[in-house]
Design a protein around this motif. Structure first.
Motif, PDB file in Angstrom:
ATOM      1  N   VAL A  50      -5.824   1.582   3.067  1.00 33.53           N
ATOM      2  CA  VAL A  50      -6.190   2.842   2.398  1.00 33.53           C
ATOM      3  C   VAL A  50      -5.531   4.018   3.111  1.00 33.53           C
ATOM      4  O   VAL A  50      -4.981   4.932   2.465  1.00 33.53           O
ATOM      5  N   ALA A 103       0.826  -1.206   0.000  1.00 35.36           N
ATOM      6  CA  ALA A 103       0.000   0.000   0.000  1.00 35.36           C
ATOM      7  C   ALA A 103       0.858   1.253   0.000  1.00 35.36           C
ATOM      8  O   ALA A 103       0.537   2.248  -0.667  1.00 35.36           O
ATOM      9  N   GLY A 140      -4.131  10.812   6.111  1.00 34.30           N
ATOM     10  CA  GLY A 140      -3.944   9.374   6.263  1.00 34.30           C
ATOM     11  C   GLY A 140      -3.801   8.971   7.722  1.00 34.30           C
ATOM     12  O   GLY A 140      -4.334   7.942   8.149  1.00 34.30           O
ATOM     13  N   ALA A 183      -8.520  -3.592   5.365  1.00 34.92           N
ATOM     14  CA  ALA A 183      -8.471  -2.833   4.113  1.00 34.92           C
ATOM     15  C   ALA A 183      -8.484  -1.332   4.376  1.00 34.92           C
ATOM     16  O   ALA A 183      -7.852  -0.556   3.648  1.00 34.92           O
ATOM     17  N   PHE A 184      -9.190  -0.909   5.413  1.00 34.03           N
ATOM     18  CA  PHE A 184      -9.258   0.512   5.768  1.00 34.03           C
ATOM     19  C   PHE A 184      -7.868   1.002   6.191  1.00 34.03           C
ATOM     20  O   PHE A 184      -7.442   2.106   5.836  1.00 34.03           O
ATOM     21  N   ALA A 194     -10.427   3.554  10.853  1.00 34.55           N
ATOM     22  CA  ALA A 194      -9.958   2.215  10.485  1.00 34.55           C
ATOM     23  C   ALA A 194      -9.966   1.302  11.712  1.00 34.55           C
ATOM     24  O   ALA A 194     -10.402   0.145  11.645  1.00 34.55           O
ATOM     25  N   PHE A 248      -1.915   4.125   2.242  1.00 34.35           N
ATOM     26  CA  PHE A 248      -1.729   4.590   0.862  1.00 34.35           C
ATOM     27  C   PHE A 248      -1.792   6.110   0.802  1.00 34.35           C
ATOM     28  O   PHE A 248      -0.967   6.758   0.135  1.00 34.35           O
ATOM     29  N   ILE A 249      -2.741   6.716   1.504  1.00 31.73           N
ATOM     30  CA  ILE A 249      -2.877   8.179   1.495  1.00 31.73           C
ATOM     31  C   ILE A 249      -1.672   8.825   2.179  1.00 31.73           C
ATOM     32  O   ILE A 249      -1.149   9.846   1.701  1.00 31.73           O
TER      33      ILE A 249
END
Length: 429
Positions: free
Chosen positions: A110, A57, A92, A106-107, A99, A113-114
């Motif tokens: 994400v 990620a 993020g 998965a949260f 999350a 990734f941000i």
């Protein structure tokens, strides 16, 4: 890299302090990932391969954001780019709260990734800005000083992160005494321990973004006569750049395997606890920092390409020890690997974009994009570990990566496409 000048005649001390803080912040964020991997692996009952999605990620973001980051700097300036990067980074961090509340792996991915999208922009901006923020004759010292704080973060983040995150969980004995439903709830609840450290980090980032917004930063201008290439594919006519992209891909993959999976590796190979393993990871970061200073001194007497190749060969041998040895010697072996990795990223970068002239900007972006190796190769490490049932066997992957780096140092870095009238490009990392 093209030479740059500053148009502002005002004080550069405070702007330089702000820029230097960025090196520490992205180093801190990256070196919390090795803490997150064992924590989330346990919380969500993941395989090693699934846990390495944390790295995927993060480093996929570097591949996707490298060119947009360059566009932001070119069109809107470094100040806007830095503030954008900081706010993405902070966003993020704040996403770790929902999350953890929703208890969705998965949260978390994400959110990471941000964070990494913000880091990509910051790294694209801070390196060239730090070199230009002052007298060109002292640009080397300025950037080395700024990078020292990145190394400091490599040392501090695992030590601090372990005590804020890894100490909040349940022991194996406690988990084994629970019912299946209670165990699942307890493991999922452990994910909540990440909320406080990431919330604090997010608040710090917003505050620093505000400081940048209200600080007048000197503007960087390209030197006269610089004509940038209009085609990114044109940069690949330089064979040493192509090898530099490959070498950086494999090097970053190796580095992420070593650092991010260290706690999982150390708890198995040396049979130590996670917090103690995190402390040793801090020592790895310290070795990385010391290696950078010692190796910079050695480059006065040994060419950077030769030293890079020698270090890569030594690391191949150390990887063999990491695979075959047992006990505390495996920890010391990985500390050694970290020492000899210290100069690899900046040296590959500098040799890869040497003499590119008008292709320098695109060449730099391509090497930044090759950081995606950190998203791909740890997955191979995890796959080998899961299939063989022994995480030590995963060190086959870094060994192969260092072989590519060794070739680049011995031969691949040699400039083959420039003409006699081309002048060297001054690049400092």
């Amino acid at each position: 890299m093209v030479k740059k000048t500053l148009t502002s005649n005002g004080s550069k001390v405070f702007p330089f302090i702000l820029i230097t803080s960025l090196f520490f912040l992205w180093g801190f964020a990256h070196n919390l990932d090795p803490i997150l991997i064992p924590h989330l692996k346990k919380s969500f009952t993941l395989t090693t391969v699934q846990a390495t999605l944390v790295d995927s990620a993060v480093f996929i973001a570097y591949f996707m954001m490298a060119l947009p980051a360059g566009f932001i700097m070119k069109k809107y300036g470094y100040k806007t780019g830095i503030i954008t990067g900081l706010l993405l980074f902070a966003s993020g961090c704040f996403l770790f709260i929902p999350a953890a509340n929703t208890q969705q792996y998965a949260f978390f991915l994400v959110a990471l990734f941000i964070i990494a999208c913000g880091l990509t922009i910051l790294e694209t901006a801070a390196n060239p800005y730090a070199t230009a923020l002052g007298d060109p004759a002292t640009s080397t010292q300025r950037l080395n000083f700024a990078q020292a704080f990145n190394g400091l973060a490599t040392f501090l983040a695992p030590v601090i992160g372990a005590r804020m995150i890894l100490t909040k969980g349940y022991s194996a004995a406690q988990l084994s005494s629970m019912t299946e439903s209670a165990r699942k709830f307890a493991l999922a609840a452990e994910a909540s321990s990440v909320k406080t450290p990431y919330f604090i980090l997010g608040c710090v980032l917003v505050a620093i973004a505000a400081l940048f917004a209200f600080t007048r930063l000197p503007k960087i201008q390209h030197a006269d006569g610089h004509v940038a290439s209009k085609n990114i594919l044109h940069a690949f006519k330089h064979r040493h750049l192509a090898w530099g992209v490959a070498a950086q891909f494999f090097y970053v993959g190796a580095q992420v395997c070593v650092f991010s999976l260290f706690i999982l590796y150390a708890t198995k190979s040396a049979a130590i606890g996670e917090v103690k393993a995190a402390d040793y990871l801090g020592i790895c970061g310290l070795a990385f920092l010391i290696g950078r200073f010692i190796s910079t001194f050695l480059m006065r007497y040994v060419s950077s390409g030769t030293l890079l190749a020698i270090y890569a060969v030594i690391n191949i041998l150390l990887c063999v020890v990491a695979i075959t040895a047992h006990g505390i010697i495996t920890i010391y072996t990985v500390v050694g690997i970290c020492f000899f990795m210290s100069i690899m990223f900046p040296t590959i970068f500098a040799l890869g974009i040497k003499n590119l002239k008008g292709d320098t900007e695109y060449g730099s972006s391509l090497i930044i994009m090759s950081i995606v190796g950190g998203a791909i190769l740890p997955r191979a490490f995890g796959y080998i570990s899961d299939v063989t049932g022994n995480i030590q066997h995963g060190y086959i992957v870094p060994a192969a990566c260092f072989a590519v780096v060794a070739y680049f140092g011995f031969k691949g870095h040699k400039v083959r496409s420039v003409t006699a009238e081309d002048l060297p490009v001054s690049t400092i990392y």
